[in-house]
Design a protein around this motif. Sequence first.
Motif, PDB file in Angstrom:
ATOM      1  N   ARG A   2       0.822  -1.212   0.000  1.00  0.00           N
ATOM      2  CA  ARG A   2       0.000   0.000   0.000  1.00  0.00           C
ATOM      3  C   ARG A   2       0.860   1.268   0.000  1.00  0.00           C
ATOM      4  NH1 ARG A   2      -4.667   2.243   2.581  1.00  0.00           N
ATOM      5  NH2 ARG A   2      -4.637   4.431   1.984  1.00  0.00           N
ATOM      6  N   PHE A   3       1.977   1.234   0.717  1.00  0.00           N
ATOM      7  CA  PHE A   3       2.791   2.442   0.860  1.00  0.00           C
ATOM      8  C   PHE A   3       4.096   2.371   0.063  1.00  0.00           C
ATOM      9  CE2 PHE A   3      -0.213   2.874   4.241  1.00  0.00           C
ATOM     10  CZ  PHE A   3      -0.395   4.242   4.371  1.00  0.00           C
ATOM     11  N   ASN A   4       4.189   1.391  -0.839  1.00  0.00           N
ATOM     12  CA  ASN A   4       5.327   1.285  -1.755  1.00  0.00           C
ATOM     13  C   ASN A   4       6.650   1.341  -1.001  1.00  0.00           C
ATOM     14  OD1 ASN A   4       6.603   1.032  -4.249  1.00  0.00           O
ATOM     15  ND2 ASN A   4       6.738   3.247  -4.532  1.00  0.00           N
ATOM     16  N   VAL A   5       6.778   0.503   0.019  1.00  0.00           N
ATOM     17  CA  VAL A   5       7.997   0.437   0.816  1.00  0.00           C
ATOM     18  C   VAL A   5       9.031  -0.397   0.055  1.00  0.00           C
ATOM     19  CG1 VAL A   5       9.013  -0.279   3.008  1.00  0.00           C
ATOM     20  CG2 VAL A   5       6.673   0.629   2.955  1.00  0.00           C
ATOM     21  N   GLN A   6      10.178   0.197  -0.245  1.00  0.00           N
ATOM     22  CA  GLN A   6      11.225  -0.496  -0.986  1.00  0.00           C
ATOM     23  C   GLN A   6      12.028  -1.374  -0.027  1.00  0.00           C
ATOM     24  OE1 GLN A   6      11.398  -0.183  -4.436  1.00  0.00           O
ATOM     25  NE2 GLN A   6       9.487   0.927  -4.023  1.00  0.00           N
ATOM     26  N   CYS A   7      11.835  -2.686  -0.112  1.00  0.00           N
ATOM     27  CA  CYS A   7      12.506  -3.631   0.783  1.00  0.00           C
ATOM     28  C   CYS A   7      12.460  -5.002   0.134  1.00  0.00           C
ATOM     29  CB  CYS A   7      11.840  -3.652   2.163  1.00  0.00           C
ATOM     30  SG  CYS A   7      10.139  -4.268   2.124  1.00  0.00           S
ATOM     31  N   HIS A   8      12.918  -6.012   0.851  1.00  0.00           N
ATOM     32  CA  HIS A   8      12.925  -7.377   0.326  1.00  0.00           C
ATOM     33  C   HIS A   8      11.857  -8.238   0.991  1.00  0.00           C
ATOM     34  CE1 HIS A   8      16.436  -6.600  -2.083  1.00  0.00           C
ATOM     35  NE2 HIS A   8      17.065  -6.113  -1.040  1.00  0.00           N
ATOM     36  N   GLY A   9      10.756  -7.606   1.375  1.00  0.00           N
ATOM     37  CA  GLY A   9       9.637  -8.362   1.907  1.00  0.00           C
ATOM     38  C   GLY A   9       9.495  -8.255   3.410  1.00  0.00           C
ATOM     39  N   PRO A  10       8.462  -8.905   3.974  1.00  0.00           N
ATOM     40  CA  PRO A  10       8.162  -8.795   5.403  1.00  0.00           C
ATOM     41  C   PRO A  10       9.287  -9.248   6.319  1.00  0.00           C
ATOM     42  CG  PRO A  10       6.290  -9.710   4.228  1.00  0.00           C
ATOM     43  CD  PRO A  10       7.425  -9.667   3.259  1.00  0.00           C
ATOM     44  N   GLN A  11      10.201 -10.069   5.829  1.00  0.00           N
ATOM     45  CA  GLN A  11      11.282 -10.548   6.678  1.00  0.00           C
ATOM     46  C   GLN A  11      12.499  -9.619   6.682  1.00  0.00           C
ATOM     47  OE1 GLN A  11      10.631 -13.006   8.805  1.00  0.00           O
ATOM     48  NE2 GLN A  11       8.623 -12.829   7.802  1.00  0.00           N
ATOM     49  N   SER A  12      12.441  -8.533   5.926  1.00  0.00           N
ATOM     50  CA  SER A  12      13.542  -7.560   5.954  1.00  0.00           C
ATOM     51  C   SER A  12      13.674  -6.957   7.349  1.00  0.00           C
ATOM     52  CB  SER A  12      13.277  -6.431   4.948  1.00  0.00           C
ATOM     53  OG  SER A  12      13.176  -6.924   3.636  1.00  0.00           O
ATOM     54  N   LEU A  13      14.898  -6.796   7.806  1.00  0.00           N
ATOM     55  CA  LEU A  13      15.115  -6.138   9.090  1.00  0.00           C
ATOM     56  C   LEU A  13      14.812  -4.647   8.966  1.00  0.00           C
ATOM     57  CD1 LEU A  13      18.466  -7.739  10.350  1.00  0.00           C
ATOM     58  CD2 LEU A  13      16.115  -8.426  10.879  1.00  0.00           C
ATOM     59  N   ALA A  14      14.265  -4.079  10.027  1.00  0.00           N
ATOM     60  CA  ALA A  14      13.979  -2.642  10.019  1.00  0.00           C
ATOM     61  C   ALA A  14      15.248  -1.838   9.760  1.00  0.00           C
ATOM     62  CB  ALA A  14      13.347  -2.228  11.336  1.00  0.00           C
ATOM     63  N   SER A  15      16.381  -2.292  10.281  1.00  0.00           N
ATOM     64  CA  SER A  15      17.637  -1.567  10.118  1.00  0.00           C
ATOM     65  C   SER A  15      18.142  -1.569   8.685  1.00  0.00           C
ATOM     66  CB  SER A  15      18.711  -2.167  11.028  1.00  0.00           C
ATOM     67  OG  SER A  15      18.912  -3.540  10.725  1.00  0.00           O
ATOM     68  N   SER A  16      17.604  -2.442   7.831  1.00  0.00           N
ATOM     69  CA  SER A  16      18.071  -2.528   6.448  1.00  0.00           C
ATOM     70  C   SER A  16      17.390  -1.522   5.531  1.00  0.00           C
ATOM     71  CB  SER A  16      17.840  -3.944   5.901  1.00  0.00           C
ATOM     72  OG  SER A  16      16.450  -4.201   5.690  1.00  0.00           O
ATOM     73  N   LEU A  17      16.335  -0.859   6.000  1.00  0.00           N
ATOM     74  CA  LEU A  17      15.598   0.094   5.172  1.00  0.00           C
ATOM     75  C   LEU A  17      16.225   1.480   5.247  1.00  0.00           C
ATOM     76  CD1 LEU A  17      13.502  -2.243   5.346  1.00  0.00           C
ATOM     77  CD2 LEU A  17      11.725  -0.487   5.414  1.00  0.00           C
ATOM     78  N   SER A  18      16.105   2.237   4.166  1.00  0.00           N
ATOM     79  CA  SER A  18      16.483   3.650   4.218  1.00  0.00           C
ATOM     80  C   SER A  18      15.522   4.367   5.161  1.00  0.00           C
ATOM     81  CB  SER A  18      16.407   4.275   2.828  1.00  0.00           C
ATOM     82  OG  SER A  18      15.056   4.365   2.389  1.00  0.00           O
ATOM     83  N   GLY A  19      15.949   5.542   5.630  1.00  0.00           N
ATOM     84  CA  GLY A  19      15.117   6.269   6.577  1.00  0.00           C
ATOM     85  C   GLY A  19      13.727   6.565   6.054  1.00  0.00           C
ATOM     86  N   GLY A  20      13.647   6.980   4.784  1.00  0.00           N
ATOM     87  CA  GLY A  20      12.349   7.308   4.202  1.00  0.00           C
ATOM     88  C   GLY A  20      11.452   6.109   4.053  1.00  0.00           C
ATOM     89  N   ASN A  21      12.015   4.963   3.649  1.00  0.00           N
ATOM     90  CA  ASN A  21      11.201   3.761   3.494  1.00  0.00           C
ATOM     91  C   ASN A  21      10.735   3.233   4.846  1.00  0.00           C
ATOM     92  OD1 ASN A  21      10.864   2.876   0.632  1.00  0.00           O
ATOM     93  ND2 ASN A  21      13.077   3.141   0.616  1.00  0.00           N
ATOM     94  N   LEU A  22      11.582   3.336   5.860  1.00  0.00           N
ATOM     95  CA  LEU A  22      11.141   2.924   7.193  1.00  0.00           C
ATOM     96  C   LEU A  22      10.023   3.835   7.691  1.00  0.00           C
ATOM     97  CD1 LEU A  22      11.483   1.035   9.587  1.00  0.00           C
ATOM     98  CD2 LEU A  22      13.240   2.589  10.482  1.00  0.00           C
ATOM     99  N   GLN A  23      10.125   5.128   7.387  1.00  0.00           N
ATOM    100  CA  GLN A  23       9.064   6.049   7.791  1.00  0.00           C
ATOM    101  C   GLN A  23       7.745   5.680   7.126  1.00  0.00           C
ATOM    102  OE1 GLN A  23       9.099   8.128  10.111  1.00  0.00           O
ATOM    103  NE2 GLN A  23       7.554   9.695   9.783  1.00  0.00           N
ATOM    104  N   LYS A  24       7.789   5.342   5.831  1.00  0.00           N
ATOM    105  CA  LYS A  24       6.561   4.936   5.139  1.00  0.00           C
ATOM    106  C   LYS A  24       5.963   3.691   5.793  1.00  0.00           C
ATOM    107  CE  LYS A  24       8.360   4.907   0.925  1.00  0.00           C
ATOM    108  NZ  LYS A  24       8.423   4.717  -0.552  1.00  0.00           N
ATOM    109  N   PHE A  25       6.813   2.761   6.187  1.00  0.00           N
ATOM    110  CA  PHE A  25       6.311   1.538   6.813  1.00  0.00           C
ATOM    111  C   PHE A  25       5.654   1.844   8.162  1.00  0.00           C
ATOM    112  CE2 PHE A  25       6.653  -2.145   9.571  1.00  0.00           C
ATOM    113  CZ  PHE A  25       6.116  -3.147   8.773  1.00  0.00           C
TER     114      PHE A  25
END
Length: 517
Positions: free
Chosen positions: A397-420
């Motif tokens: 829904r929020f177009n979070v750039q990651c490798h799926g639900p099992q991605s660690l929160a620390s692996s996301l860029s700041g903006g993508n973590l904010q969207k999540f």
Amino acid sequence: MPEPISPKAETGNGVPLVEMRGISKAYPGCLANDSIDLKLHSGGVHALLGENGAGKSTLVKILYGLLASDSGEIHWQGEPVHISSPAVARELGIAMVFQHFSLFDSLNVLENIALGMDVDADDALEQRISDVSTRYGLPLDPRRSVYSLSVGERQRIEIVRCLLQDPRLLIMDEPTSVLTPAEVSELFATLKRLAEEGMAILYISHKLEEIRQLCDEATILRLGRKVAEADPRAESARSLASLMMGSEVPLMQAKRQADVGEVLLALDELSLPAVDNHDIALKNLHLQVRAGQIVGIAGVAGNGQDELLQALSGERRLAQAEALTLCGEAVGRQGAALRRQKGLCCVPEERLGHAAVPSLSLSENAFLTAHHRKSLGFSWFTSASRSRRFAREIIERFNVQCHGPQSLASSLSGGNLQKFIVGREILQAPRVLVVSQPTWGVDAGAALAIHEALRELADQGAAVLMISQDLDELMQNCEYIGALCAGRLSDFHRVQDITVQQVGLLMGGEQLSGVEA
């Protein structure tokens, strides 16, 4: 290695001060930089633009010696150099002001600068600080304790510390994200003067109108690649955003006329004592947010925003239950879990460590707050699979750039973590949402998506309280706006009856005359 020279000196013969050629950097499953070229000239202010995850931070960290590239070259004044560490970068003449300050609150300005430069905190350094801060319009008292300074004053420390090292290139990462309009104007005046004296400035920001006002060149990155160069002064904010996103940016919707209902969140004489000398005490706060409303609170960081969120979320309980009413029930003495069960969701300002646990996956972070919401269908037996489905829904829904639900929160860029994080709270369908700095550090496209989701939530009958330092964000999305200064809330004013300049006065603790509250 070339010797650092005065920022007044010219590079000569049109040779760039610094040139990055074919810079590439890969992480497992991600090509952060893909053969990027970048030229920076003395006396210019160059913008580095791109959506969250476009590769800006990686490229800048390579230039400053915090990361090593996998391939490519860096040339300084036409000569190849190997920038293996920040110490080497500083020796060349590269300085960087980070988005998150590295200051010790218990020390004074002089001591902090001395630590950063690895020199003695003596009278000679104190005089140099006074001279440089006066010359560039960055007034600082070297003997003042950092904990007593505003965010804008703390940023001055970081800039002055850089200028004391006689840099040729100054890198600034989101420098205005925590500044008032007046402080932004002062910063821009300083940067323009530095550029006029021959310094090169690399400026990273998601605020495109600022880019148009300040910068004379721009490099745009998308998905790790350089996709365009532009003159920001010849572009609109919308056209710059389109270059960043690779598609046309939809026009901002006209501000809706709120169909308001009952009061869902109310503060009545809410007070909260300071825990220590660095906390801000909250004093007799009054506030009402109705169903269907978005109400905004402006303020410079360090004026009680964190403490207010703690009081609202239940992280700190209140002495009087009636000081905080949620959906008609006095909940001031209840904890965070009970408030969530009654319909409250919160987005704190600090992403990692507060809103999300860095070492946990996105599905686990989704579970941390969502399992309190019984309507989402979590149970002892289905929590793992339900968390994965919920995390996947947020990601899509929020177009979070990651490798799926099992991605660690620390692996996301700041903006993508904010969207999540914002998506996680919105998709819980709260009756009341309190969101602090909702689009801090996110790109134009993500900010638009978050704002639309917040307006949609209000349209569905939720009460939304938005705490932000971004005045444009508040003016575009809220029906009423007030300001928090030194732990006190101003009167609230209809957005159509107040200007950005007047909100800036409220942020400074002034009350407005002749404006309807």
